[in-house]
Enzyme design. Structure first.
Site, mmCIF file in Angstrom:
data_model
loop_
_atom_site.group_PDB
_atom_site.id
_atom_site.type_symbol
_atom_site.label_atom_id
_atom_site.label_comp_id
_atom_site.label_asym_id
_atom_site.label_seq_id
_atom_site.Cartn_x
_atom_site.Cartn_y
_atom_site.Cartn_z
ATOM 1 C CE LYS A 145 31.565 37.221 36.379
ATOM 2 N NZ LYS A 145 31.399 38.729 37.027
ATOM 3 N N GLY A 162 29.930 42.470 32.460
ATOM 4 C CA GLY A 162 28.719 43.361 32.694
ATOM 5 C C GLY A 162 27.906 42.900 34.096
ATOM 6 C CB VAL A 168 30.977 52.200 43.421
ATOM 7 C CG1 VAL A 168 29.641 52.081 44.276
ATOM 8 C CG2 VAL A 168 32.204 52.399 44.253
ATOM 9 C CB SER A 169 35.562 50.381 41.044
ATOM 10 O OG SER A 169 35.555 49.191 41.511
ATOM 11 C CB SER A 170 31.984 47.054 37.457
ATOM 12 O OG SER A 170 31.952 46.416 36.051
ATOM 13 N N PRO A 171 34.219 48.704 35.179
ATOM 14 C CG PRO A 171 36.045 48.005 33.996
ATOM 15 C CD PRO A 171 35.289 47.571 35.391
ATOM 16 C CG ASN A 228 37.251 46.527 39.503
ATOM 17 O OD1 ASN A 228 37.184 45.302 38.818
ATOM 18 N ND2 ASN A 228 35.881 46.555 39.984
ATOM 19 N N GLY A 287 46.127 41.984 34.727
ATOM 20 C CA GLY A 287 47.237 41.014 34.291
ATOM 21 C C GLY A 287 48.512 41.867 34.899
#
Length: 609
Positions: free
Chosen positions: A120, A168, A262-265, A334, A364
């Protein structure tokens, strides 16, 4: 005499014992040295099973919390890397090119990459690159530092080799990551003997070192994933664009690829930005910022999309935004908010059932089937859009062998046959007559309401009048005029030029690092040739749009699955959870499995013949 003999005997025995001791010490020292050398090469080779069957279980035992284990692992690799003691792929197995692919004009050693989340904060990019993948994606990185969600925020679903995380987008911020990347690049320039100043940095960025300026490794690329801060309101598109543009301006200088997340939950409202209109605005801003990066080598832009936005409307809207904005490709997949069914034959313990109820993204092996299906859909829609745009951008065909649905201009001959049937009985019209006919047709068409159409008789009268006023030609001039075209045509369409090619055999243009590979070069690769950067500002609008690149991530755990992803239409298979469970040797193991699979297919194909 007896005493002298005893003394001599004692000395001889002591000398013998001393020689034996020295020999024993030599043997023990040699054995120890060989053990240490062998141990070093074995433990630092990614093919060693030690990493999967000892290191990973030990980390899980010592650190029950998955995030703590991940953090310790990264810090250990960073420490070992600073002394050159880190695991690496030995022998350069990709050098023979049996897994080579071409992405963005770069020939890569293999089609495997690591997803964002492994590193990260850009602490071990070189360690990961030397572990075998062709592409390493770091991040996600936000403009300003942010903590992410409260801990605990990562859970292992060990029965499924899966994870649930709700990090997050914890990030140290774009400024800090850019500083770390700049320091890395300048150290590389120093070791290359170029210095450590701004000029040396610019030389590397301009490609003068012969390596991609992001990865700094031949046949490899570095991607940096970027995202907005969580406090930036989603409905304020201008502020959202500023977040992404800020990251691109800072980080694009030191990356080969910028990935727009634009797709992180795990960031509230982020996925709403995947709607076509706001997504197009954001991506256009990022592409514009990437093109302004001060370096000669291009920065490529991709967008990472959610596996949960999988309706026909969602997919087509995202693909339209990709084409309209000019980004180079899509990262399909993602973590998902859905909870897939357990793997066949495995039950989920009660404790893991509780973990599954936690909010966050699931990753997974169970997600692999959805990833394959989604890649096929994106490849299909992206390619369909390419054909549509190619038709819109291509000029009307004027070749003599092209079918025509229009009536001939001028006075039609009712007894004439169609062009196709006529060509069977007589020769095709000459290039000169075709040009003359086109010019005459253009004159007949050029009119509007205030200018009546020009008739055939008026054209013929004009030609006769001009002919009478022309100075008579000498025999030499007349011969030359009949052998040359009236207009000077570009070489690529000049029939009198030695480089003239017919419409069916276009003249090849010089290749450049940012152009598509030629058909001949792609035949040397085991996968279809992969397309490249967006058209440069100087490109003609009539150029056919280039095929978009697809990276795929989600459930890929072995070489056979990586090949399935490639067969579905992806260009790169990315891994994340498989690396967490399999350790640093996962990439090497996958590539060995891919080679075995390809060899088996080739053998079966040869046997069938």
């Amino acid at each position: 005499m007896e005493r002298s003999a005893a003394v001599a005997s004692t000395n001889t025995a002591q000398h013998a014992r001393s020689s034996f001791t020295r020999l024993k010490n030599l043997l023990l020292g040699t054995a120890l040295s060989l053990t240490l050398v062998f141990g070093f090469y074995y433990t630092t080779d990614t093919r060693s099973s030690l990493h999967e069957y000892l290191v990973i279980p030990l980390l899980r035992y010592v650190y029950p919390d998955a995030e703590d284990a991940h953090e310790f692992g990264n810090q250990a690799l960073k420490f070992l890397g600073s002394f050159g003691l880190h695991p690496r792929e030995r022998g350069d197995p990709d050098a023979k090119g049996d897994l080579a692919v071409e992405v963005f004009g770069q020939k890569l050693g293999n089609p495997i990459g690591t997803s964002a989340g492994i590193d990260k904060h850009c602490e071990i990019p070189d360690v990961l690159l030397l572990a075998g993948p062709a592409i390493v994606e770091i991040g996600g990185v936000t403009p300003q530092p942010q903590e992410g969600n409260p801990k605990p925020r990562v859970w292992r679903i060990k029965s499924q080799n899966a994870l649930i995380n709700r990090y997050g987008l914890n990030s140290e911020g774009a400024d800090y990551i850019a500083m770390r990347l700049r320091q890395r690049l300048r150290e590389y320039a120093y070791h290359m003997g170029l210095g450590i100043d701004q000029q040396a940095e610019q030389m590397i960025l301009d490609g003068e070192a012969g390596v991609p300026p992001g990865s700094l490794h031949k046949r490899k690329l570095l991607a940096v994933q970027i995202a907005k801060n969580k406090w930036t309101k989603d409905e304020d598109i201008e502020s959202v664009k500023k977040d992404y543009v800020y990251c691109t301006s800072l980080l694009g200088r030191y990356a080969d690829i910028i990935v727009v997340n634009v797709s992180s939950p795990n960031t509230p409202g982020l996925r709403s930005l995947q709607k076509s209109e706001p997504l197009t605005d954001i991506l256009e801003a990022v592409v514009g910022a990437a093109r302004k990066v001060k370096r000669k080598t291009p920065v490529h832009v991709m967008v990472k999309v959610s596996p949960d936005e999988d309706s026909e409307e969602d997919v087509r809207g995202i693909c339209d935004a990709v084409w309209d904005s000019g980004v180079d490709g899509v990262v399909v997949g993602n973590t998902t908010k859905k909870r897939p069914d357990p793997l066949p034959g495995y039950s989920i313990p009660e404790q893991e059932q509780r973990y599954l109820s936690e909010a966050g993204g699931y990753s997974g092996p169970s997600t692999f089937g959805r990833t394959v299906a989604l890649v096929k859909r994106y490849r299909k829609v992206l390619d369909e859009s390419s054909y549509i745009r190619a038709d819109e951008n291509s000029p009307p065909s004027s070749t003599t062998n092209a079918p025509s649905t229009q009536e001939p201009l001028g006075k039609p001959d009712p007894t004439s046959n169609s062009p196709s049937s006529e060509s069977k009985d007589q020769d095709q019209p000459s290039i000169g007559s075709s040009i003359a006919s086109s010019a005459k047709s253009l004159l007949l068409e050029t009119h509007d309401e205030t200018h009546p159409p020009i008739t055939d008789s008026e054209v013929d009268a004009s030609v006769s009048r001009d002919k009478e006023n022309l100075k008579p030609q000498t025999p030499e001039e007349e011969t030359e005029s009949t052998s040359q075209p009236i207009l000077r045509l570009p070489e690529r369409i000049n029939p009198f030029s030695s480089s003239f090619n017919t419409a069916d055999e276009p003249s090849p243009s010089p290749a450049s690092p940012t152009e598509n590979p030629t058909a001949s070069s792609s035949t040397d690769l085991p996968y279809p040739s992969i397309i490249t950067s967006p058209p440069s500002p100087s490109s003609s609008s009539s150029d056919p749009p280039r095929r978009k690149v697809i990276f795929a991530t989600g459930g890929i755990t072995n070489g056979a699955q990586a090949l399935q992803i490639l067969d579905a239409g992806a260009d790169i298979s990315q891994v994340y959870t498989a690396l967490v469970y399999g350790g640093i040797g996962t990439i090497s193991k996958m590539k060995m499995e891919m080679r075995a699979e390809l060899a088996a297919k080739a053998k079966a194909k040869g046997t069938a013949r």
